[in-house]
Design an enzyme around this catalytic site. Structure first.
Site, PDB file in Angstrom:
ATOM      1  N   GLU A  69       0.825  -1.207   0.000  1.00 28.93           N
ATOM      2  CA  GLU A  69       0.000   0.000   0.000  1.00 28.93           C
ATOM      3  C   GLU A  69       0.860   1.258   0.000  1.00 28.93           C
ATOM      4  OE1 GLU A  69      -3.504  -2.075   2.662  1.00 28.93           O
ATOM      5  OE2 GLU A  69      -2.525  -0.283   3.400  1.00 28.93           O
ATOM      6  N   CYS A  91       3.261   8.467   1.280  1.00 25.58           N
ATOM      7  CA  CYS A  91       3.662   7.525   2.326  1.00 25.58           C
ATOM      8  C   CYS A  91       3.873   6.168   1.649  1.00 25.58           C
ATOM      9  CB  CYS A  91       2.521   7.461   3.349  1.00 25.58           C
ATOM     10  SG  CYS A  91       2.671   6.128   4.519  1.00 25.58           S
ATOM     11  N   CYS A 123       4.917  -7.198   7.656  1.00 31.79           N
ATOM     12  CA  CYS A 123       5.837  -6.693   8.675  1.00 31.79           C
ATOM     13  C   CYS A 123       5.970  -7.722   9.789  1.00 31.79           C
ATOM     14  CB  CYS A 123       5.323  -5.375   9.249  1.00 31.79           C
ATOM     15  SG  CYS A 123       6.474  -4.631  10.428  1.00 31.79           S
ATOM     16  N   CYS A 178       2.973  -5.047  15.832  1.00 36.41           N
ATOM     17  CA  CYS A 178       2.382  -4.037  16.725  1.00 36.41           C
ATOM     18  C   CYS A 178       0.884  -4.312  16.899  1.00 36.41           C
ATOM     19  CB  CYS A 178       2.612  -2.633  16.180  1.00 36.41           C
ATOM     20  SG  CYS A 178       4.368  -2.244  16.020  1.00 36.41           S
ATOM     21  N   CYS A 227      -2.059  -2.709  14.560  1.00 39.99           N
ATOM     22  CA  CYS A 227      -1.686  -2.496  13.167  1.00 39.99           C
ATOM     23  C   CYS A 227      -2.089  -3.713  12.342  1.00 39.99           C
ATOM     24  CB  CYS A 227      -0.184  -2.274  13.078  1.00 39.99           C
ATOM     25  SG  CYS A 227       0.432  -2.301  11.393  1.00 39.99           S
ATOM     26  N   CYS A 250      -2.414   1.282   8.017  1.00 40.65           N
ATOM     27  CA  CYS A 250      -1.551   0.518   7.131  1.00 40.65           C
ATOM     28  C   CYS A 250      -1.945  -0.947   7.174  1.00 40.65           C
ATOM     29  CB  CYS A 250      -0.081   0.736   7.455  1.00 40.65           C
ATOM     30  SG  CYS A 250       0.612  -0.251   8.733  1.00 40.65           S
TER      31      CYS A 250
HETATM   32  S1  SF4 Z   1       2.998  -0.365  12.975  1.00 43.68           S
HETATM   33 FE1  SF4 Z   1       2.649  -2.133  11.656  1.00 43.68          FE
HETATM   34  S2  SF4 Z   1       3.951  -1.818   9.873  1.00 43.68           S
HETATM   35 FE2  SF4 Z   1       4.668  -0.424  11.482  1.00 43.68          FE
HETATM   36  S3  SF4 Z   1       6.295  -1.558  12.527  1.00 43.68           S
HETATM   37 FE3  SF4 Z   1       4.401  -1.971  13.660  1.00 43.68          FE
HETATM   38  S4  SF4 Z   1       3.595  -3.859  12.753  1.00 43.68           S
HETATM   39 FE4  SF4 Z   1       5.121  -3.038  11.331  1.00 43.68          FE
END
Ligand code: SF4
Length: 371
Positions: free
Chosen positions: A92, A111, A118, A122, A125, A342
């Protein structure tokens, strides 16, 4: 297999064109066609001799990421793109417009994603919950900017700022990210000022140290979200590997090496990390560092149970940080109605369950004005 033309430096083009018997200045023309004008065919490059174009076409691939889907906000200020890479991976990118204000010109910030998926996991996310695919190459990151810049060029505009805040932890793919920065700032390409490029990290300490040593004067934003290890371990699991003391010491090293002010992103979640006591702890944590705080009240999302604090509580948090001598900006997330966090657009497109709803790396905190 042909090499991705967007992945190549000017020096690599020079080696290639001279090996093909052409003058080195042809490499500069080629670089501008690929990186600034976003040429999608060799026929467009009319100032290059036809035999050279044919020889280059056998060695270089011109393709940009394919736009699978666009989702725009109602006010027309934000556009989110679902893009497909050559191997089918989906990522994205987001484009945001900031209108002219006082003496500041209109800005167009893009962005971009640095990884497909990833590994950081987190809590709030969608990308982190879906897991890691692979690192992107510099060419794939440059390609996101060039593709969106082409759209803007058709309207007589151009990309003015780039933030590495899309999918992925950019400092876990640091070599390719640094290469992307060099390509985007090259005077024959998009020529973006390094000060208009921001890298956002969730606190990947080895990458912060590498960035400090690299001497690239880009802006660095760090997503903290908690001022104690217990809470941060839950929200940002990389904290278990690199706890706050280690992270802050890497930020001190970064600031000693660069002298640059850091942006600290802090998502405010009602009843979790929004008390005045936590604000005081946060101020104490960064004592001696030159920082700018971006406070981002979380979007209300039923799946996570997260809700934003009341305006009075946000104000109280703000005041504690300001009283400690730090500039503070309170930001709203952009495009909350367009699967803006995201990983959400990809999750929606693939039918994967959505867990997130708020971001620290996607659209939230992307507003680069304060950095
Ligand atoms: S917010 Fe999402 S994309 Fe960013 S580092 Fe944490 S898990 Fe990865």
């Amino acid at each position: 297999m042909a090499t991705d033309a967007h992945n190549c430096t000017l020096e690599e083009y020079e080696q290639l064109v001279t090996a093909l018997g052409a003058e080195p200045y042809r490499a500069r023309q080629l670089f501008t066609w690929v990186h600034r004008k976003g040429a999608s065919s060799w026929e467009e490059m009319t100032d290059l001799p036809r035999p050279l174009r044919s020889a280059l076409a056998e060695r270089l691939e011109l393709s940009l990421p394919r736009v699978l889907r666009r989702a725009g906000s109602e006010d027309g200020m934000t556009m989110k793109y679902l893009l497909q890479l050559a191997d089918g991976e989906q990522i994205e990118a987001v484009r945001m417009r900031y209108p002219e204000k006082e003496r500041a010109r209109e800005r167009h910030t893009v962005c971009i994603s640095s990884q497909a998926g990833c590994a950081m996991g987190c809590l709030f996310c969608a990308t982190g919950q879906a897991g890691f695919g692979r690192n992107l190459t510099a060419g794939e990151m440059v390609g996101q900017v060039v593709a969106i810049n082409k759209e803007l060029q058709r309207a007589g505009r151009r990309v003015t700022h780039v933030v590495f805040m899309g999918m992925g932890e950019p400092l876990a793919n640091s070599e390719a990210v640094f290469q992307t920065v060099r390509l985007l700032s090259h005077s024959l390409g998009l020529h973006l000022s390094l000060r208009r490029i921001a890298i956002s990290t969730c606190g990947f300490v080895p990458g912060i140290q590498r960035l400090a040593a690299e001497g690239l004067p880009v802006r660095l934003a760090v997503s903290l979200h908690a001022a104690d290890d217990e809470l941060r371990n839950r929200l940002v699991p990389i904290n278990r590997r690199h706890p706050l003391a280690e992270l802050v010491s890497s930020l001190r090293y970064y600031q000693e090496m660069t002298g640059r002010r850091l942006t600290i992103a802090y998502t405010l979640i009602r009843g979790l990390n929004d008390s005045e006591q936590q604000a005081r702890r946060l101020a104490a944590l960064v004592q001696g560092l030159k920082v700018h705080f971006n406070l981002i009240p979380v979007n209300e999302v039923a799946e996570t149970g997260f809700a934003p604090p009341s305006p009075a509580r946000v104000q109280a948090f703000h005041q504690v940080l300001e009283a400690a001598g730090h500039p503070v900006t309170v930001r709203q997330t952009r495009g909350a109605g367009i699967a803006a966090a995201c990983g959400q657009l990809r999750a929606t497109a693939s039918g994967r369950p959505r867990r997130g709803g708020q971001v620290e790396s996607g659209v939230a905190g992307v507003s680069e004005g304060g950095r």
